[in-house]
Design an enzyme around this catalytic site. Structure first.
Site, PDB file in Angstrom:
ATOM      1  CB  CYS A  13      -0.962  -0.063   1.104  1.00  0.00           C
ATOM      2  SG  CYS A  13      -2.564  -1.281   0.888  1.00  0.00           S
ATOM      3  CG  ASP A  87     -11.292  -2.895   0.852  1.00  0.00           C
ATOM      4  OD1 ASP A  87     -10.536  -2.353   1.856  1.00  0.00           O
ATOM      5  OD2 ASP A  87     -10.767  -2.557  -0.304  1.00  0.00           O
ATOM      6  CG  HIS A 135      -7.968  -8.905 -17.630  1.00  0.00           C
ATOM      7  ND1 HIS A 135      -7.943  -9.460 -18.817  1.00  0.00           N
ATOM      8  CD2 HIS A 135      -7.116  -7.832 -17.839  1.00  0.00           C
ATOM      9  CE1 HIS A 135      -7.770  -8.461 -19.721  1.00  0.00           C
ATOM     10  NE2 HIS A 135      -7.116  -7.730 -19.071  1.00  0.00           N
ATOM     11  CB  SER A 136      -2.918 -11.905 -16.779  1.00  0.00           C
ATOM     12  OG  SER A 136      -3.107 -12.570 -18.171  1.00  0.00           O
TER      13      SER A 136
END
Length: 341
Positions: A13, A87, A135-136
């Site tokens: 982060c 989250d 997804h890449s």
């Protein structure tokens, strides 16, 4: 140390855009047509979006990804996944599905990517969710995380800005992860400090939220890239202040020494620049100031509860084995919103 990912330049982060930059961009975005089913959107600065489907069911939607902050790809995958899953827990929800988000150099050993994704999948399974795809894209650096969907009853959402005057503040994990990782990048961190940082970052907030659900929670958020003080200010909104007892703040013990040695991050300084003028430090050492601005990766929950509930919840949270504590209380708003003693 693995040669393949010795590029832990500013991962976790600490890689987030600064809060001031992000706020200036978001405030320019159109809010769109009002939808009464959108219970929490990006205009609230909350941890995730919540959309109501039926009177008894709402979905929670979030995503998070970042570059590595550790050299072990499997552990990095665990940390990135735990951070993204957090989250859902900060809103009081249950994890259901997750999608991988991958940026990876085409010339790098694909076994490294495999280990990252295995680590991430382990945490999704621990969360009792299902990894359903992803997804890449090809990139010059490694980045990994998850898009996560969870569920919650619309009446049981934990919002980040609904604290009440007189509440006590419970922090469920130690601060100092960013500082310890900064020291580790120049090989100045002890094995013990880094081990505690990794243990904290790989621990799901699932276990803490299972405990606090038994109590009267007024507000909840997870402490991540904007640091303890940045996320606390989001909790206070425009209506409240807070008093923080710096001696009760749980932290990785060596982190204060590393802060005094200036193993600090650019992200922490962005946090200081953004919120520092709203904080009154009263005879607090520099190292403690840095700890409170330090960006956390997969940090703990910051929970606002009535005093007795907070004390009882703390006793149970302590059994999880990580440093935690009652760090302060919600007050009327002062000239400076947060007083740190």
């Amino acid at each position: 140390m693995r040669d393949e990912i010795v590029f832990c330049k500013g991962g976790g982060c600490t890689a987030k855009l600064g809060p001031e930059i992000l706020a200036s961009v978001l405030e320019k975005l159109p809010k769109g047509n009002a939808d009464s089913n959108l219970l929490v959107g990006f205009d609230r600065s909350d941890d995730a979006a919540v959309y109501q489907l039926t009177p008894d069911l709402a979905i929670i939607q979030t995503l998070d990804f970042f570059p590595p902050m550790v050299d072990d790809p499997y552990i990095f995958g665990q940390i990135a996944a735990a951070n993204a899953l957090s989250d859902i827990y900060a809103m009081g929800g249950e994890v259901k599905t997750a999608l991988n988000i991958v940026c990876f150099p085409e010339k790098m050993d694909l076994n490294v990517l495999g280990e990252i994704m295995l680590g991430g999948n382990e945490k999704v399974k621990e969360a009792e969710g299902i990894l359903v795809g992803g997804h890449s894209i090809a990139d010059i650096d490694v980045k990994y995380g998850l898009s996560v969907m969870g569920i919650i009853h619309p009446d049981k959402i934990y919002r980040n800005n609904s604290c009440q005057e007189g509440d006590h503040l419970l922090l469920t994990k130690p601060l100092g992860v960013g500082i310890v990782c900064a020291a580790q990048r120049v090989e100045k961190s002890s094995k013990e400090a880094m081990a505690l940082a990794i243990r904290s970052m790989t621990t799901l907030n699932k276990y803490a939220v299972e405990i606090i659900k038994r109590y009267e929670v007024h507000a909840c958020t997870d402490v991540t890239g904007f640091g303890f003080l940045g996320h606390l200010l989001e909790m206070l909104g425009c209506d409240f202040g807070a008093e923080i007892d710096s001696l009760q703040v749980p932290h990785i013990p060596e982190s204060l020494h590393y802060a005094n040695e200036f193993f600090i991050t650019a992200a922490a300084q962005r946090n200081r620049n953004h919120v520092g003028d709203r904080v009154d430090f009263r005879d607090v050492p520099f190292a403690m100031e840095e700890l409170l601005f330090d960006p956390q990766t997969s940090g703990g929950l910051l929970v606002s509860l009535p005093p007795e509930d907070a004390r009882l919840a703390l006793k149970e949270i302590e059994m999880l084995g990580l440093p935690c504590g009652l760090v302060g209380k919600i007050t009327q708003k002062n000239d400076k919103q947060i007083i740190v003693k």
